[in-house]
Design a protein around this motif. Structure first.
Motif, short mmCIF file in Angstrom:
data_model
loop_
_atom_site.label_atom_id
_atom_site.label_comp_id
_atom_site.label_asym_id
_atom_site.label_seq_id
_atom_site.Cartn_x
_atom_site.Cartn_y
_atom_site.Cartn_z
N ILE A 12 2.05 -12.74 -27.11
CA ILE A 12 3.39 -12.50 -27.64
C ILE A 12 3.45 -11.20 -28.41
CG2 ILE A 12 5.12 -13.39 -29.24
CD1 ILE A 12 4.25 -16.20 -28.44
N LEU A 13 2.42 -10.94 -29.21
CA LEU A 13 2.38 -9.69 -29.97
C LEU A 13 2.34 -8.48 -29.05
CD1 LEU A 13 -0.09 -10.62 -32.84
CD2 LEU A 13 2.30 -10.01 -33.11
N ILE A 14 1.57 -8.56 -27.97
CA ILE A 14 1.47 -7.45 -27.03
C ILE A 14 2.81 -7.17 -26.37
CG2 ILE A 14 0.48 -6.74 -24.81
CD1 ILE A 14 -2.12 -8.08 -25.67
N ARG A 15 3.55 -8.24 -25.99
CA ARG A 15 4.86 -8.05 -25.38
C ARG A 15 5.83 -7.34 -26.32
NH1 ARG A 15 4.17 -13.39 -23.36
NH2 ARG A 15 5.50 -14.19 -25.02
N GLN A 16 5.76 -7.70 -27.60
CA GLN A 16 6.69 -7.13 -28.57
C GLN A 16 6.34 -5.68 -28.92
OE1 GLN A 16 7.14 -9.62 -32.00
NE2 GLN A 16 7.22 -11.48 -30.81
N ALA A 26 11.69 -16.99 -22.41
CA ALA A 26 13.10 -17.20 -22.07
C ALA A 26 14.03 -16.44 -23.01
CB ALA A 26 13.43 -18.69 -22.10
N LEU A 27 13.65 -16.29 -24.27
CA LEU A 27 14.50 -15.61 -25.23
C LEU A 27 14.63 -14.12 -24.92
CD1 LEU A 27 13.36 -17.32 -28.56
CD2 LEU A 27 15.56 -17.58 -27.40
N GLY A 28 13.55 -13.50 -24.49
CA GLY A 28 13.60 -12.08 -24.16
C GLY A 28 13.39 -11.18 -25.35
N MET A 37 23.53 -26.15 -18.64
CA MET A 37 22.80 -25.86 -19.87
C MET A 37 21.88 -24.66 -19.64
SD MET A 37 20.01 -28.23 -21.90
CE MET A 37 21.22 -29.51 -22.26
N PRO A 38 21.95 -23.65 -20.52
CA PRO A 38 21.06 -22.48 -20.37
C PRO A 38 19.60 -22.91 -20.42
CG PRO A 38 22.80 -22.07 -21.99
CD PRO A 38 22.86 -23.52 -21.65
N ALA A 39 18.79 -22.14 -19.67
CA ALA A 39 17.36 -22.48 -19.59
C ALA A 39 16.71 -22.48 -20.96
CB ALA A 39 16.64 -21.49 -18.68
N SER A 40 17.09 -21.50 -21.81
CA SER A 40 16.47 -21.41 -23.13
C SER A 40 16.79 -22.63 -23.98
CB SER A 40 16.94 -20.13 -23.84
OG SER A 40 18.35 -20.14 -24.01
N SER A 41 18.02 -23.18 -23.83
CA SER A 41 18.40 -24.37 -24.61
C SER A 41 17.57 -25.57 -24.20
CB SER A 41 19.89 -24.67 -24.42
OG SER A 41 20.68 -23.61 -24.90
N TYR A 42 17.34 -25.70 -22.90
CA TYR A 42 16.52 -26.81 -22.41
C TYR A 42 15.09 -26.69 -22.91
CZ TYR A 42 13.67 -29.57 -19.22
OH TYR A 42 12.75 -30.44 -18.70
N LEU A 43 14.53 -25.48 -22.81
CA LEU A 43 13.15 -25.25 -23.25
C LEU A 43 13.00 -25.50 -24.74
CD1 LEU A 43 12.33 -22.03 -21.19
CD2 LEU A 43 11.48 -24.33 -20.78
N LYS A 44 14.01 -25.10 -25.52
CA LYS A 44 13.97 -25.36 -26.97
C LYS A 44 13.98 -26.86 -27.25
CE LYS A 44 16.37 -21.13 -28.45
NZ LYS A 44 17.60 -20.60 -29.06
N GLY A 45 14.76 -27.60 -26.45
CA GLY A 45 14.82 -29.05 -26.64
C GLY A 45 13.48 -29.72 -26.38
#
Length: 222
Positions: A147-151, A69-71, A1-9
């Protein structure tokens, strides 16, 4: 299972738990409590408040993990995650404050009915409540800011964006006035689809002063 899928769960489970506690809190607030059960509802309120605080903190941490995780290529999904979780945490904070006030009213009523001498609210309790609210607000603001700064790392200096004049109240660090400020900011700017993320963030900075401004300045310098 991808890491992002686990984190979303995991995020989904925390969101579900938080929604359950908000529903429980609202149910408590809407209940007409008979006198013999007042003490029981003081306990229920306290328990619900603690769970709201717990799951707000867990969801904030998990939301940040999901965004990481999404990037950068999943910007639209990141914005959706942040928007949904900020709204849910805001609703939980509203419920938390109302439960605290509800609990205080019950305690005062119990004292009066039992013939105890009416006492003023302990200033230490007020300071403690303000401190807890400060922690919640600062955590939410820090998460959104990171999050805003990263984007926006690759975009031009945000301070150069010229903003049209929009009059809303300002926030100077008084946590009691946070809800009033956020309601005004959210309806006028945060949900305004005509504004970009950069413009919304600059509006936020322009409407914050005092201790709150120092907190944001500290985050930007990190």
């Amino acid at each position: 299972m991808p890491a992002s899928s686990y984190l979303k769960g995991v995020r989904t489970r925390y969101r579900n738990c938080l929604q359950v506690e908000i529903k429980s809190g609202l149910s408590i607030l809407q209940t007409e409590v008979p006198l013999p059960e007042h003490q029981q509802y003081v306990f229920k309120s306290s328990k619900c408040v603690e769970k709201l605080k717990l799951y707000v903190n867990k969801l904030e941490v998990q939301s940040s993990k999901v965004a990481d995780a999404l990037g950068e290529e999943e910007t639209e999904e990141i914005e959706k995650v942040v928007e949904e979780d900020c709204q849910l945490c805001s609703a939980a904070t509203d419920c938390y404050l109302e439960l605290e006030q509800y609990k205080e009213r019950l305690v005062e009523f119990i004292k009066q009915e039992s013939g105890e001498k009416h006492e003023k609210i302990d200033p230490i309790q007020i300071v403690e409540l303000q401190r807890e609210m400060k922690d919640i607000v600062e955590t939410q603001m820090k998460q959104q800011n990171e999050i805003l700064i990263r984007q926006q790392m690759k975009e031009n200096d945000e301070s150069s964006v010229k903003l049209p004049k929009i009059d809303i109240i300002s926030f100077y660090g008084d946590k009691i006035k946070w809800i009033e400020f956020w309601d005004s900011f959210e309806s006028t700017i945060h949900k305004n689809k005509k504004l970009s993320k950069v413009e919304k963030f600059n509006y936020l900075k322009s409407k914050i002063g005092g201790e709150a401004k120092q907190a944001i300045s500290g985050l930007n310098s990190d």
